[in-house]
Scaffold this motif. Structure first.
Motif, PDB file in Angstrom:
ATOM      1  N   UNK A 126      32.034  29.571  31.791  1.00 25.42           N
ATOM      2  CA  UNK A 126      31.279  30.317  32.797  1.00 25.42           C
ATOM      3  C   UNK A 126      31.737  29.940  34.201  1.00 25.42           C
ATOM      4  N   UNK A 127      31.874  28.643  34.458  1.00 20.07           N
ATOM      5  CA  UNK A 127      32.313  28.191  35.781  1.00 20.07           C
ATOM      6  C   UNK A 127      33.720  28.670  36.090  1.00 20.07           C
ATOM      7  N   UNK A 128      34.593  28.667  35.087  1.00 22.63           N
ATOM      8  CA  UNK A 128      35.960  29.137  35.292  1.00 22.63           C
ATOM      9  C   UNK A 128      35.987  30.627  35.580  1.00 22.63           C
ATOM     10  N   UNK A 129      35.176  31.398  34.837  1.00 21.80           N
ATOM     11  CA  UNK A 129      35.093  32.827  35.106  1.00 21.80           C
ATOM     12  C   UNK A 129      34.549  33.114  36.493  1.00 21.80           C
ATOM     13  N   UNK A 130      33.535  32.358  36.911  1.00 21.59           N
ATOM     14  CA  UNK A 130      32.918  32.540  38.221  1.00 21.59           C
ATOM     15  C   UNK A 130      33.903  32.234  39.343  1.00 21.59           C
ATOM     16  N   UNK A 131      34.579  31.104  39.257  1.00 19.87           N
ATOM     17  CA  UNK A 131      35.407  30.642  40.378  1.00 19.87           C
ATOM     18  C   UNK A 131      36.833  31.162  40.330  1.00 19.87           C
ATOM     19  N   UNK A 132      37.567  30.813  39.297  1.00 17.82           N
ATOM     20  CA  UNK A 132      38.996  31.140  39.261  1.00 17.82           C
ATOM     21  C   UNK A 132      39.255  32.616  39.038  1.00 17.82           C
ATOM     22  N   UNK A 133      38.437  33.260  38.205  1.00 17.92           N
ATOM     23  CA  UNK A 133      38.663  34.669  37.898  1.00 17.92           C
ATOM     24  C   UNK A 133      37.803  35.600  38.729  1.00 17.92           C
ATOM     25  N   UNK A 134      36.704  35.099  39.266  1.00 20.29           N
ATOM     26  CA  UNK A 134      35.800  35.939  40.029  1.00 20.29           C
ATOM     27  C   UNK A 134      35.933  35.763  41.530  1.00 20.29           C
ATOM     28  N   UNK A 135      35.488  34.602  42.022  1.00 19.01           N
ATOM     29  CA  UNK A 135      35.475  34.361  43.465  1.00 19.01           C
ATOM     30  C   UNK A 135      36.878  34.360  44.051  1.00 19.01           C
ATOM     31  N   UNK A 136      37.825  33.716  43.370  1.00 17.43           N
ATOM     32  CA  UNK A 136      39.180  33.661  43.916  1.00 17.43           C
ATOM     33  C   UNK A 136      39.753  35.057  44.127  1.00 17.43           C
ATOM     34  N   UNK A 137      39.522  35.947  43.173  1.00 22.84           N
ATOM     35  CA  UNK A 137      40.077  37.298  43.271  1.00 22.84           C
ATOM     36  C   UNK A 137      39.376  38.134  44.336  1.00 22.84           C
ATOM     37  N   UNK A 138      38.079  37.916  44.534  1.00 19.80           N
ATOM     38  CA  UNK A 138      37.330  38.769  45.458  1.00 19.80           C
ATOM     39  C   UNK A 138      37.316  38.243  46.889  1.00 19.80           C
ATOM     40  N   UNK A 139      37.303  36.918  47.069  1.00 22.52           N
ATOM     41  CA  UNK A 139      37.169  36.370  48.417  1.00 22.52           C
ATOM     42  C   UNK A 139      38.485  35.928  49.050  1.00 22.52           C
TER      43      UNK A 139
ATOM     44  N   UNK B  64      32.482  33.577  30.027  1.00 22.97           N
ATOM     45  CA  UNK B  64      33.468  33.873  31.062  1.00 22.97           C
ATOM     46  C   UNK B  64      33.223  35.243  31.688  1.00 22.97           C
ATOM     47  N   UNK B  65      32.930  36.247  30.850  1.00 22.56           N
ATOM     48  CA  UNK B  65      32.677  37.591  31.365  1.00 22.56           C
ATOM     49  C   UNK B  65      31.489  37.594  32.321  1.00 22.56           C
ATOM     50  N   UNK B  66      30.435  36.847  31.973  1.00 21.80           N
ATOM     51  CA  UNK B  66      29.255  36.784  32.833  1.00 21.80           C
ATOM     52  C   UNK B  66      29.606  36.176  34.182  1.00 21.80           C
ATOM     53  N   UNK B  67      30.416  35.133  34.156  1.00 21.09           N
ATOM     54  CA  UNK B  67      30.847  34.524  35.409  1.00 21.09           C
ATOM     55  C   UNK B  67      31.678  35.470  36.255  1.00 21.09           C
ATOM     56  N   UNK B  68      32.563  36.231  35.598  1.00 22.51           N
ATOM     57  CA  UNK B  68      33.407  37.171  36.330  1.00 22.51           C
ATOM     58  C   UNK B  68      32.593  38.299  36.950  1.00 22.51           C
ATOM     59  N   UNK B  69      31.509  38.691  36.287  1.00 22.83           N
ATOM     60  CA  UNK B  69      30.684  39.785  36.798  1.00 22.83           C
ATOM     61  C   UNK B  69      29.766  39.299  37.920  1.00 22.83           C
TER      62      UNK B  69
END
Length: 410
Positions: free
Chosen positions: A231-244, A355-360
């Motif tokens: 979840x943390x990896x999806x949130x940070x590396x796949x989610x926040x990094x790509x958007x911010x 991971x999907x939840x973190x990415x969303x």
């Protein structure tokens, strides 16, 4: 019940052929996905919709993956990994071709969402097959090899997508469909499924059958740590990094957007190179040390990204984060395989959902925080979650797999 122990390495120390076949399949899937992603928002905007509607098209894929993942484990139990994998890929292929032929925004949104169903089927079945195809002591390397195919495809896809978009805005979608059909054919023709392993004496044995009820798996501190890490990896590396990160490069570092692509590309190369060594580390030293180290390094790197003074420091920090992601991408997945045993469809599906939840959620909530408090505070959320992942990993039992003979490592 006594937790499953690390299985001995097979005599030759080689990864099974199915691992490399799955890596090839993942490359085909990823290169097509990379071709489509850069043009998808532009194609959606061509129907006269706003940024919010465009965002729905981008996120619909991940949302459907999340919704359908719980059912994928049951499908695997009834039809088998290879069948579910091939059908899932073909569903995404049909979805992509339909998107290329879409005549309205509503059609595009519907076809995009349908593709998420097939993606869930592919992801869970591929990981389940990967887990079943190797003994525990090979699992880190196997996961690293599998993910290398994805990363290489992700790096090659966007550049190829730009060339295809110059021909037609719809061409990338048809190309994606073609690569997926090729991936499905490779799976049907080359995947053979899990085969017998060997016992400690080297004699032929049968695949492990010590599957545990899911409620026991869910109560296992190792599985809980794997979920938090994913979840943390999806949130940070796949989610926040790509958007911010693109916003950080343009609005804070005052650089052209092309530098975003360069920074992420360099970090992706570092991650690709690091995956195989990370897999060896996970197999030799252990899952727990890899998850603790990866979480801590990622926590520090995510915090550092928010305060970088220039683009070159940003590239350096992203490369450090890539090393952490290589550990976070292999160790938790290997841990799930250790715990779940051969019938791992449902545990893998829930693991994928984390991971999907973190990415969303990551890009959305971090975006709200960035608007109200500033970009640095948005990156702090990733640091806090990675810190939580490190604490969850510390709770895992101290268990070290038997180191394989050096001469057998490939």
């Amino acid at each position: 019940m006594t937790p499953p122990t690390f299985a001995p390495r097979t005599g030759a120390g080689r990864l099974p052929a199915d691992v490399y076949v799955l890596a090839v399949i993942s490359f085909f899937v990823a290169v097509g996905f990379g071709v489509v992603i850069p043009v998808l928002p532009v194609f959606a905007r061509s129907f006269g919709v706003g940024q919010v509607e465009t965002g729905f098209v981008v996120s619909a894929f991940a949302v459907m993956r999340l919704v359908t993942s719980p059912f994928t484990g049951r499908m695997i139990g009834r039809a088998g990994e290879r069948t579910v994998l091939a059908v899932g890929i073909l569903i995404v292929a049909a979805s992509s071709a339909a998107m290329g032929a879409a005549q309205s925004y509503e059609q595009l949104l519907l076809f995009r969402a349908a593709g998420g169903i097939g993606s869930s089927m592919f992801t869970v079945s591929a990981m389940t097959l990967l887990i079943r195809s190797v003994p525990d002591s090979h699992r880190g390397r196997a996961t690293g090899t599998f993910q290398t195919g994805f990363l290489i495809g992700n790096m090659a896809g966007p550049a190829l997508g730009g060339l295809l978009a110059a021909v037609s805005i719809r061409a990338p979608f048809y190309f994606y469909a073609a690569t997926l059909v090729a991936a499905a054919l490779v799976g049907l023709l080359r995947l053979r499924g899990p085969r017998p392993t060997t016992d400690p004496d080297g004699a032929p044995g049968t695949a492990r059958s010590d599957s545990r009820p899911f409620r026991q798996i869910l109560a296992d501190s190792r599985y809980q740590a794997a979920l938090v890490c994913n979840f943390a990896n999806g949130w940070s590396s796949l989610g926040i990094r790509s958007s911010l990160t693109p916003v950080l490069v343009v609005e804070v570092l005052h650089r052209d957007p092309v530098w975003t692509g360069l920074a992420i590309a360099v970090a992706s190369v570092v991650q690709t190179v690091a995956l195989r060594p990370a897999g060896r580390f996970v197999d030799r030293v252990g899952r727990r040390p890899a998850m603790i180290a990866g979480s801590i390094i990622a926590a520090v790197a995510m915090l550092a990204v928010a305060f970088v003074p220039d683009i070159w420091t940003l590239i350096l920090v992203l490369c450090v984060n890539a090393l952490a992601v290589s550990l976070m991408g292999t160790a938790p997945a290997a841990t799930v395989g250790d715990i779940a045993g051969p019938r791992s469809g449902t545990p893998v599906a829930v693991f994928s959902m984390a991971s999907d939840t973190g990415q969303i959620l990551g890009p959305v909530l971090a975006g709200v925080i960035a608007d109200r408090a500033g970009i640095p505070f948005a990156y702090v959320t990733a640091t806090l979650l990675m810190g939580l992942a490190a604490l969850a990993s510390v709770r895992m039992p101290r268990r070290t797999p038997t180191a394989p003979p050096k001469e057998t490592v490939r």
